[in-house]
Design a protein around this motif. Structure first.
Motif, PDB file in Angstrom:
ATOM      1  N   ARG A   8      -5.055  46.328  54.050  1.00 12.75           N
ATOM      2  CA  ARG A   8      -5.089  45.931  52.645  1.00 12.75           C
ATOM      3  C   ARG A   8      -3.873  46.481  51.892  1.00 12.75           C
ATOM      4  O   ARG A   8      -3.258  45.786  51.078  1.00 12.75           O
ATOM      5  CB  ARG A   8      -6.397  46.403  51.999  1.00 12.75           C
ATOM      6  N   LEU A   9      -3.491  47.720  52.184  1.00 12.26           N
ATOM      7  CA  LEU A   9      -2.322  48.313  51.545  1.00 12.26           C
ATOM      8  C   LEU A   9      -1.029  47.586  51.918  1.00 12.26           C
ATOM      9  O   LEU A   9      -0.164  47.354  51.085  1.00 12.26           O
ATOM     10  CB  LEU A   9      -2.220  49.799  51.892  1.00 12.26           C
ATOM     11  N   VAL A  10      -0.906  47.229  53.185  1.00 14.35           N
ATOM     12  CA  VAL A  10       0.283  46.496  53.638  1.00 14.35           C
ATOM     13  C   VAL A  10       0.360  45.140  52.939  1.00 14.35           C
ATOM     14  O   VAL A  10       1.431  44.721  52.487  1.00 14.35           O
ATOM     15  CB  VAL A  10       0.297  46.351  55.176  1.00 14.35           C
ATOM     16  N   GLU A  11      -0.763  44.464  52.821  1.00 20.53           N
ATOM     17  CA  GLU A  11      -0.786  43.174  52.124  1.00 20.53           C
ATOM     18  C   GLU A  11      -0.414  43.350  50.654  1.00 20.53           C
ATOM     19  O   GLU A  11       0.343  42.541  50.103  1.00 20.53           O
ATOM     20  CB  GLU A  11      -2.151  42.520  52.265  1.00 20.53           C
TER      21      GLU A  11
ATOM     22  N   GLU B 178       1.463  45.771  49.423  1.00 21.45           N
ATOM     23  CA  GLU B 178       2.890  46.089  49.391  1.00 21.45           C
ATOM     24  C   GLU B 178       3.720  44.819  49.551  1.00 21.45           C
ATOM     25  O   GLU B 178       4.727  44.624  48.864  1.00 21.45           O
ATOM     26  CB  GLU B 178       3.233  47.092  50.486  1.00 21.45           C
ATOM     27  N   ARG B 179       3.313  43.950  50.456  1.00 27.72           N
ATOM     28  CA  ARG B 179       4.015  42.685  50.683  1.00 27.72           C
ATOM     29  C   ARG B 179       3.995  41.844  49.415  1.00 27.72           C
ATOM     30  O   ARG B 179       5.018  41.290  48.999  1.00 27.72           O
ATOM     31  CB  ARG B 179       3.365  41.944  51.836  1.00 27.72           C
ATOM     32  N   ASP B 180       2.827  41.750  48.764  1.00 28.35           N
ATOM     33  CA  ASP B 180       2.716  40.995  47.521  1.00 28.35           C
ATOM     34  C   ASP B 180       3.611  41.587  46.432  1.00 28.35           C
ATOM     35  O   ASP B 180       4.285  40.860  45.710  1.00 28.35           O
ATOM     36  CB  ASP B 180       1.264  40.975  47.025  1.00 28.35           C
ATOM     37  N   ALA B 181       3.603  42.916  46.332  1.00 30.41           N
ATOM     38  CA  ALA B 181       4.429  43.575  45.322  1.00 30.41           C
ATOM     39  C   ALA B 181       5.915  43.356  45.597  1.00 30.41           C
ATOM     40  O   ALA B 181       6.686  43.076  44.675  1.00 30.41           O
ATOM     41  CB  ALA B 181       4.106  45.070  45.261  1.00 30.41           C
ATOM     42  N   THR B 182       6.320  43.462  46.845  1.00 33.49           N
ATOM     43  CA  THR B 182       7.724  43.247  47.200  1.00 33.49           C
ATOM     44  C   THR B 182       8.145  41.823  46.868  1.00 33.49           C
ATOM     45  O   THR B 182       9.220  41.605  46.284  1.00 33.49           O
ATOM     46  CB  THR B 182       7.976  43.554  48.685  1.00 33.49           C
ATOM     47  N   ALA B 183       7.323  40.858  47.207  1.00 33.32           N
ATOM     48  CA  ALA B 183       7.642  39.467  46.900  1.00 33.32           C
ATOM     49  C   ALA B 183       7.722  39.242  45.390  1.00 33.32           C
ATOM     50  O   ALA B 183       8.603  38.520  44.908  1.00 33.32           O
ATOM     51  CB  ALA B 183       6.622  38.534  47.534  1.00 33.32           C
ATOM     52  N   ALA B 184       6.836  39.881  44.634  1.00 34.11           N
ATOM     53  CA  ALA B 184       6.871  39.757  43.177  1.00 34.11           C
ATOM     54  C   ALA B 184       8.132  40.398  42.605  1.00 34.11           C
ATOM     55  O   ALA B 184       8.765  39.845  41.691  1.00 34.11           O
ATOM     56  CB  ALA B 184       5.617  40.391  42.557  1.00 34.11           C
ATOM     57  N   VAL B 185       8.519  41.554  43.136  1.00 31.37           N
ATOM     58  CA  VAL B 185       9.753  42.205  42.698  1.00 31.37           C
ATOM     59  C   VAL B 185      10.951  41.302  42.988  1.00 31.37           C
ATOM     60  O   VAL B 185      11.827  41.110  42.129  1.00 31.37           O
ATOM     61  CB  VAL B 185       9.927  43.592  43.365  1.00 31.37           C
ATOM     62  N   VAL B 186      10.997  40.734  44.168  1.00 29.92           N
ATOM     63  CA  VAL B 186      12.104  39.848  44.543  1.00 29.92           C
ATOM     64  C   VAL B 186      12.142  38.630  43.614  1.00 29.92           C
ATOM     65  O   VAL B 186      13.209  38.231  43.146  1.00 29.92           O
ATOM     66  CB  VAL B 186      12.005  39.437  46.027  1.00 29.92           C
ATOM     67  N   ALA B 187      10.987  38.050  43.329  1.00 32.11           N
ATOM     68  CA  ALA B 187      10.928  36.894  42.429  1.00 32.11           C
ATOM     69  C   ALA B 187      11.390  37.273  41.015  1.00 32.11           C
ATOM     70  O   ALA B 187      12.110  36.508  40.356  1.00 32.11           O
ATOM     71  CB  ALA B 187       9.516  36.318  42.395  1.00 32.11           C
ATOM     72  N   ALA B 188      11.004  38.449  40.546  1.00 27.62           N
ATOM     73  CA  ALA B 188      11.437  38.908  39.222  1.00 27.62           C
ATOM     74  C   ALA B 188      12.942  39.158  39.196  1.00 27.62           C
ATOM     75  O   ALA B 188      13.623  38.817  38.223  1.00 27.62           O
ATOM     76  CB  ALA B 188      10.666  40.166  38.821  1.00 27.62           C
ATOM     77  N   ILE B 189      13.468  39.741  40.265  1.00 26.17           N
ATOM     78  CA  ILE B 189      14.918  39.955  40.358  1.00 26.17           C
ATOM     79  C   ILE B 189      15.640  38.609  40.333  1.00 26.17           C
ATOM     80  O   ILE B 189      16.687  38.476  39.687  1.00 26.17           O
ATOM     81  CB  ILE B 189      15.274  40.777  41.615  1.00 26.17           C
ATOM     82  N   ALA B 190      15.086  37.617  41.001  1.00 27.99           N
ATOM     83  CA  ALA B 190      15.689  36.280  40.984  1.00 27.99           C
ATOM     84  C   ALA B 190      15.750  35.736  39.560  1.00 27.99           C
ATOM     85  O   ALA B 190      16.766  35.153  39.149  1.00 27.99           O
ATOM     86  CB  ALA B 190      14.900  35.333  41.887  1.00 27.99           C
TER      87      ALA B 190
END
Length: 134
Positions: A21-24, A26-38
């Protein structure tokens, strides 16, 4: 910020479920960070924050390490060109490392095939893929 959770009292099975659950998350948070950076890149908002580049913004304002900033920016730029990249990152089909390696080689014609072929592959396998592309 709360203290780090203790996992000592969890059963083996509960620990494995919690870790998944934590890995999932983290993956969601990383993808959200990347989308926000975009989006920050697309709007060039880093300029209004006194930074001459997105990289400077990520390292100076967000306090990301240089490698972390580079990876997220590369993924964000790839995601702006090919939105499927962010979907694959969110699902865990591609890692930031894989995206960084592939991004310079993606075209309108090959991106779907290349990204599909790279799903769940490690760095070395993706490097071999890239060598075959060139």
């Amino acid at each position: 910020m709360s203290a780090q959770p203790s996992f000592v009292k969890l059963s083996d099975s509960d620990l494995l479920v919690t870790l998944q659950r934590l890995v999932e998350s983290e993956r969601d948070a990383t993808a959200a960070v990347v989308a926000a950076i975009a989006e920050v890149e697309a709007r060039r908002l880093f300029l209004g924050e006194g930074c001459p580049s997105l990289f400077a913004y990520c390292t100076r304002v967000l306090h990301l390490s240089e490698p972390a900033a580079y990876a997220r920016i590369a993924a964000a730029r790839a995601g702006l060109r090919f939105p499927i990249v962010l979907e694959l990152l969110t699902r865990g089909d591609l890692s930031l490392t894989t995206i960084c390696l592939l991004a310079p080689h993606l075209t309108e014609d090959n991106h779907r095939t290349v990204l599909a072929d790279a799903r769940h592959k490690g760095k070395r396998d993706v490097e071999r893929m890239i060598a075959e592309l060139d």
